[in-house]
Scaffold this motif. Structure first.
Motif, mmCIF file in Angstrom:
data_model
loop_
_atom_site.group_PDB
_atom_site.id
_atom_site.type_symbol
_atom_site.label_atom_id
_atom_site.label_comp_id
_atom_site.label_asym_id
_atom_site.label_seq_id
_atom_site.Cartn_x
_atom_site.Cartn_y
_atom_site.Cartn_z
ATOM 1 N N SER A 144 35.175 42.456 40.004
ATOM 2 C CA SER A 144 35.665 41.272 40.713
ATOM 3 C C SER A 144 35.949 41.569 42.186
ATOM 4 C CB SER A 144 36.925 40.731 40.033
ATOM 5 O OG SER A 144 38.069 41.512 40.319
ATOM 6 N N ALA A 146 34.087 43.223 44.117
ATOM 7 C CA ALA A 146 32.809 43.063 44.821
ATOM 8 C C ALA A 146 32.405 41.602 44.930
ATOM 9 C CB ALA A 146 31.721 43.863 44.105
ATOM 10 N N ARG A 147 32.961 40.761 44.055
ATOM 11 C CA ARG A 147 32.656 39.322 44.084
ATOM 12 C C ARG A 147 33.964 38.561 44.039
ATOM 13 N NH1 ARG A 147 28.353 37.669 39.671
ATOM 14 N NH2 ARG A 147 28.605 35.714 40.838
ATOM 15 N N PRO A 148 34.561 38.286 45.210
ATOM 16 C CA PRO A 148 35.898 37.705 45.278
ATOM 17 C C PRO A 148 36.076 36.413 44.480
ATOM 18 C CG PRO A 148 35.225 38.475 47.441
ATOM 19 C CD PRO A 148 34.024 38.605 46.553
ATOM 20 N N THR A 149 35.020 35.641 44.280
ATOM 21 C CA THR A 149 35.156 34.398 43.510
ATOM 22 C C THR A 149 35.530 34.682 42.059
ATOM 23 O OG1 THR A 149 32.774 34.384 43.062
ATOM 24 C CG2 THR A 149 33.557 33.112 44.966
ATOM 25 N N LEU A 150 35.266 35.902 41.587
ATOM 26 C CA LEU A 150 35.601 36.262 40.211
ATOM 27 C C LEU A 150 37.077 36.614 40.047
ATOM 28 C CD1 LEU A 150 32.578 38.543 39.202
ATOM 29 C CD2 LEU A 150 32.955 36.141 38.610
ATOM 30 N N ARG A 151 37.766 36.875 41.153
ATOM 31 C CA ARG A 151 39.144 37.350 41.056
ATOM 32 C C ARG A 151 40.085 36.278 40.517
ATOM 33 N NH1 ARG A 151 41.983 40.818 44.948
ATOM 34 N NH2 ARG A 151 42.371 41.936 43.012
#
Length: 214
Positions: A144, A146-151
């Motif tokens: 997450s 690496a892909r802030p939208t997943l946080r």
């Protein structure tokens, strides 16, 4: 917020015993391989190429009749020919070794007695229920980063009955109505997220190695 830095010549034992208090949060940056990996991975949420100063988070419990402060945490304990993976109690002296734990912080959110009791009760409940430490969830959190939208979403690799260190701390503090990073999924909380929270608090630092502290 108030930030206080200790002299790097201060002993870990003196620093921790000076700032210990029920339900205060401890942050540690370790030298073990897994700690260095976690610190470096958090460079994606810091402005420091060295990553974070922090690899582990724990709750300071209470001073017991044995004369020691104790901590409540979720951790990988592979010492003394015994393996413990998950919620556990340890003496605060676990973090007295400067070579093993060069970076330390104690965060005080000013909880009243009732709030501190709620936090520690939640931690003891997790201990009683044998909550596991999940390396799988750490991998999910690293993804997450690496892909802030997943946080903001549930950890992709979440497991029931599992919490790694900083998620353990966030879970317990939520019982007192405190969320370190609003909008962030609890199981995507890193030690550095706790360090950089905007919630009012006083932070005491003892930092000997490179890495962002907040």
């Amino acid at each position: 917020m108030s930030y206080v830095h200790a002299d790097v010549e201060t002993a870990n034992s003196s620093f921790l015993q000076r700032h210990a208090g029920p339900a205060r949060i401890g942050l540690a940056g370790g030298n073990a391989l897994v700690d260095r990996t976690i610190r470096k991975a958090q460079r994606l949420i810091t402005a420091d190429p060295a990553g974070s100063a922090w690899s582990h988070a724990f709750l300071i419990g209470e001073a017991r009749s044995d004369g020691h402060w104790w901590v409540l945490e979720s951790d990988l304990d592979l010492r003394h020919k015994q393996i413990r993976l998950g919620a556990q109690e340890n003496r605060l002296s676990k973090y007295f070794d400067e070579a093993e734990w060069p970076n330390l912080a104690v965060l005080d959110f000013g909880l009243d007695d009732a709030g501190a009791r709620r936090v520690l009760t939640a931690a003891l409940d997790l201990l009683a229920n044998s909550t596991r430490y999940s390396l799988r969830e750490i991998v999910g959190t690293m993804l997450s980063l690496a892909r802030p939208t997943l946080r903001e979403r549930e950890n992709l690799l979440a497991r029931e009955g599992s919490l790694y260190c900083s998620a353990f701390v966030q879970h317990c503090y939520a019982t007192a109505g405190l969320n370190f990073m609003p909008g962030l999924s609890a199981k995507n909380t890193t030690p550095h997220d706790i360090a950089r929270t905007a919630l009012p608090h006083q932070a005491h630092y003892l930092v000997r190695q490179a890495g962002a502290v907040k």
